[in-house]
Design a protein around this motif. Structure first.
Motif, mmCIF file in Angstrom:
data_model
loop_
_atom_site.group_PDB
_atom_site.id
_atom_site.type_symbol
_atom_site.label_atom_id
_atom_site.label_comp_id
_atom_site.label_asym_id
_atom_site.label_seq_id
_atom_site.Cartn_x
_atom_site.Cartn_y
_atom_site.Cartn_z
ATOM 1 N N TYR A 57 -48.417 -25.390 -46.674
ATOM 2 C CA TYR A 57 -48.779 -24.028 -47.070
ATOM 3 C C TYR A 57 -50.273 -23.940 -46.803
ATOM 4 O O TYR A 57 -51.043 -24.736 -47.341
ATOM 5 C CB TYR A 57 -48.470 -23.810 -48.554
ATOM 6 N N LEU A 58 -50.693 -23.016 -45.952
ATOM 7 C CA LEU A 58 -52.082 -22.952 -45.518
ATOM 8 C C LEU A 58 -52.720 -21.614 -45.854
ATOM 9 O O LEU A 58 -52.048 -20.580 -45.817
ATOM 10 C CB LEU A 58 -52.171 -23.181 -44.009
ATOM 11 N N GLU A 59 -54.019 -21.656 -46.135
ATOM 12 C CA GLU A 59 -54.807 -20.452 -46.359
ATOM 13 C C GLU A 59 -55.901 -20.399 -45.297
ATOM 14 O O GLU A 59 -56.551 -21.408 -45.038
ATOM 15 C CB GLU A 59 -55.471 -20.484 -47.735
ATOM 16 N N PHE A 60 -56.091 -19.217 -44.702
ATOM 17 C CA PHE A 60 -57.157 -19.010 -43.734
ATOM 18 C C PHE A 60 -58.089 -17.942 -44.279
ATOM 19 O O PHE A 60 -57.664 -16.820 -44.569
ATOM 20 C CB PHE A 60 -56.592 -18.527 -42.396
ATOM 21 N N SER A 61 -59.362 -18.267 -44.385
ATOM 22 C CA SER A 61 -60.370 -17.284 -44.781
ATOM 23 C C SER A 61 -60.582 -16.300 -43.629
ATOM 24 O O SER A 61 -60.274 -16.612 -42.473
ATOM 25 C CB SER A 61 -61.687 -17.976 -45.112
ATOM 26 N N PRO A 62 -61.148 -15.136 -43.923
ATOM 27 C CA PRO A 62 -61.433 -14.171 -42.853
ATOM 28 C C PRO A 62 -62.326 -14.770 -41.766
ATOM 29 O O PRO A 62 -63.266 -15.509 -42.065
ATOM 30 C CB PRO A 62 -62.160 -13.045 -43.595
ATOM 31 N N GLY A 63 -61.994 -14.488 -40.516
ATOM 32 C CA GLY A 63 -62.802 -14.917 -39.390
ATOM 33 C C GLY A 63 -62.662 -16.373 -38.987
ATOM 34 O O GLY A 63 -63.385 -16.842 -38.114
ATOM 35 N N VAL A 64 -61.719 -17.111 -39.562
ATOM 36 C CA VAL A 64 -61.573 -18.551 -39.289
ATOM 37 C C VAL A 64 -60.449 -18.793 -38.274
ATOM 38 O O VAL A 64 -59.404 -18.148 -38.321
ATOM 39 C CB VAL A 64 -61.294 -19.321 -40.594
ATOM 40 N N CYS A 65 -60.694 -19.750 -37.363
ATOM 41 C CA CYS A 65 -59.683 -20.178 -36.389
ATOM 42 C C CYS A 65 -59.424 -21.671 -36.559
ATOM 43 O O CYS A 65 -60.307 -22.418 -36.970
ATOM 44 C CB CYS A 65 -60.155 -19.917 -34.963
ATOM 45 N N SER A 66 -58.236 -22.095 -36.201
ATOM 46 C CA SER A 66 -57.867 -23.512 -36.304
ATOM 47 C C SER A 66 -58.471 -24.344 -35.188
ATOM 48 O O SER A 66 -58.643 -25.547 -35.331
ATOM 49 C CB SER A 66 -56.337 -23.665 -36.273
ATOM 50 N N GLY A 67 -58.761 -23.735 -34.064
ATOM 51 C CA GLY A 67 -59.151 -24.459 -32.857
ATOM 52 C C GLY A 67 -57.891 -24.792 -32.067
ATOM 53 O O GLY A 67 -56.810 -24.973 -32.649
ATOM 54 N N PHE A 68 -58.002 -24.849 -30.748
ATOM 55 C CA PHE A 68 -56.822 -25.128 -29.931
ATOM 56 C C PHE A 68 -56.306 -26.531 -30.223
ATOM 57 O O PHE A 68 -57.077 -27.471 -30.364
ATOM 58 C CB PHE A 68 -57.125 -24.951 -28.439
ATOM 59 N N HIS A 69 -54.982 -26.634 -30.341
ATOM 60 C CA HIS A 69 -54.338 -27.900 -30.698
ATOM 61 C C HIS A 69 -52.879 -27.887 -30.267
ATOM 62 O O HIS A 69 -52.355 -26.846 -29.870
ATOM 63 C CB HIS A 69 -54.439 -28.146 -32.214
ATOM 64 N N VAL A 70 -52.243 -29.061 -30.350
ATOM 65 C CA VAL A 70 -50.809 -29.188 -30.099
ATOM 66 C C VAL A 70 -50.195 -29.932 -31.284
ATOM 67 O O VAL A 70 -50.902 -30.618 -32.027
ATOM 68 C CB VAL A 70 -50.479 -29.950 -28.790
ATOM 69 N N HIS A 71 -48.891 -29.783 -31.430
ATOM 70 C CA HIS A 71 -48.155 -30.504 -32.461
ATOM 71 C C HIS A 71 -47.213 -31.495 -31.787
ATOM 72 O O HIS A 71 -46.762 -31.276 -30.665
ATOM 73 C CB HIS A 71 -47.346 -29.532 -33.334
ATOM 74 N N GLY A 72 -46.897 -32.570 -32.497
ATOM 75 C CA GLY A 72 -46.063 -33.628 -31.955
ATOM 76 C C GLY A 72 -44.578 -33.343 -31.980
ATOM 77 O O GLY A 72 -43.769 -34.205 -31.641
ATOM 78 N N GLY A 73 -44.193 -32.162 -32.380
ATOM 79 C CA GLY A 73 -42.791 -31.773 -32.419
ATOM 80 C C GLY A 73 -42.672 -30.264 -32.554
ATOM 81 O O GLY A 73 -43.663 -29.580 -32.810
ATOM 82 N N PRO A 74 -41.474 -29.726 -32.379
ATOM 83 C CA PRO A 74 -41.285 -28.286 -32.506
ATOM 84 C C PRO A 74 -41.503 -27.842 -33.949
ATOM 85 O O PRO A 74 -41.351 -28.615 -34.888
ATOM 86 C CB PRO A 74 -39.831 -28.078 -32.071
ATOM 87 N N GLY A 75 -41.878 -26.584 -34.109
ATOM 88 C CA GLY A 75 -42.142 -26.093 -35.457
ATOM 89 C C GLY A 75 -41.930 -24.602 -35.595
ATOM 90 O O GLY A 75 -41.697 -23.884 -34.618
ATOM 91 N N ILE A 76 -42.022 -24.184 -36.837
ATOM 92 C CA ILE A 76 -41.937 -22.771 -37.182
ATOM 93 C C ILE A 76 -43.002 -22.504 -38.231
ATOM 94 O O ILE A 76 -43.187 -23.294 -39.154
ATOM 95 C CB ILE A 76 -40.524 -22.387 -37.690
ATOM 96 N N GLU A 77 -43.746 -21.417 -38.045
ATOM 97 C CA GLU A 77 -44.782 -21.032 -38.993
ATOM 98 C C GLU A 77 -44.531 -19.575 -39.362
ATOM 99 O O GLU A 77 -44.385 -18.720 -38.487
ATOM 100 C CB GLU A 77 -46.165 -21.245 -38.394
ATOM 101 N N THR A 78 -44.473 -19.305 -40.658
ATOM 102 C CA THR A 78 -44.179 -17.971 -41.151
ATOM 103 C C THR A 78 -45.369 -17.440 -41.936
ATOM 104 O O THR A 78 -45.836 -18.091 -42.883
ATOM 105 C CB THR A 78 -42.937 -17.981 -42.066
ATOM 106 N N VAL A 79 -45.871 -16.270 -41.550
ATOM 107 C CA VAL A 79 -46.999 -15.645 -42.235
ATOM 108 C C VAL A 79 -46.498 -15.068 -43.559
ATOM 109 O O VAL A 79 -45.503 -14.341 -43.601
ATOM 110 C CB VAL A 79 -47.632 -14.537 -41.366
#
Length: 144
Positions: A57-79
């Protein structure tokens, strides 16, 4: 085989989200503007390969980016709240993309999809993620 694995990932990820609600919370160390509020990793029942499901469960402050990345497996992310912009890098066969996902919408992608998550609004955003990782696979690998 890939289609079956993708369908299995969707079933396990959704089931894992439901099962994870009863698991102990293990928040990660805070990072300015980005905070994992909840993380749960478990090994599902026997599958064709040794895998783990990683949930966050993640929180992002306004104006923040994760940076380009990859994951080691398939995933699903729900806002869950706010808006998240998902930017993907171009590949030899697909162009770069940028799409905004709002509360209730999900982003599903295969392993190796180079992407960046951004909150480009003035309000906080939250989302949940679930990944199916083969034994030994890294959850996140930054890409420069």
């Amino acid at each position: 085989m890939r289609g079956a694995f993708t369908r299995l990932c969707a079933v396990v990820c959704i089931g894992g989200l439901l099962l994870g609600a009863s698991q102990a919370q293990t928040p990660a160390a805070p990072d300015p503007g980005f905070r994992v509020v909840y993380n749960n990793v478990f090994t599902p029942p026997p599958l064709p390969a040794t895998v783990q499901v990683d949930q966050s469960y993640l929180e992002f402050s306004p104006g923040v980016c994760s940076g380009f990345h990859v994951h080691g497996g398939p995933g699903i992310e729900t806002v869950l709240s706010g808006e998240i912009v998902v930017q993907t890098q171009a590949t030899a066969t697909t162009p770069a993309t940028s799409k905004t996902y709002k509360a209730g919408e999900a982003y599903i992608y295969p392993a190796g999809d180079v992407h960046n998550f951004c909150n480009m609004t003035t309000l906080p955003a939250t989302y949940v993620s679930a990944f199916l990782l083969l034994d030994g696979a890294e959850l996140v690998t930054p890409v420069k």
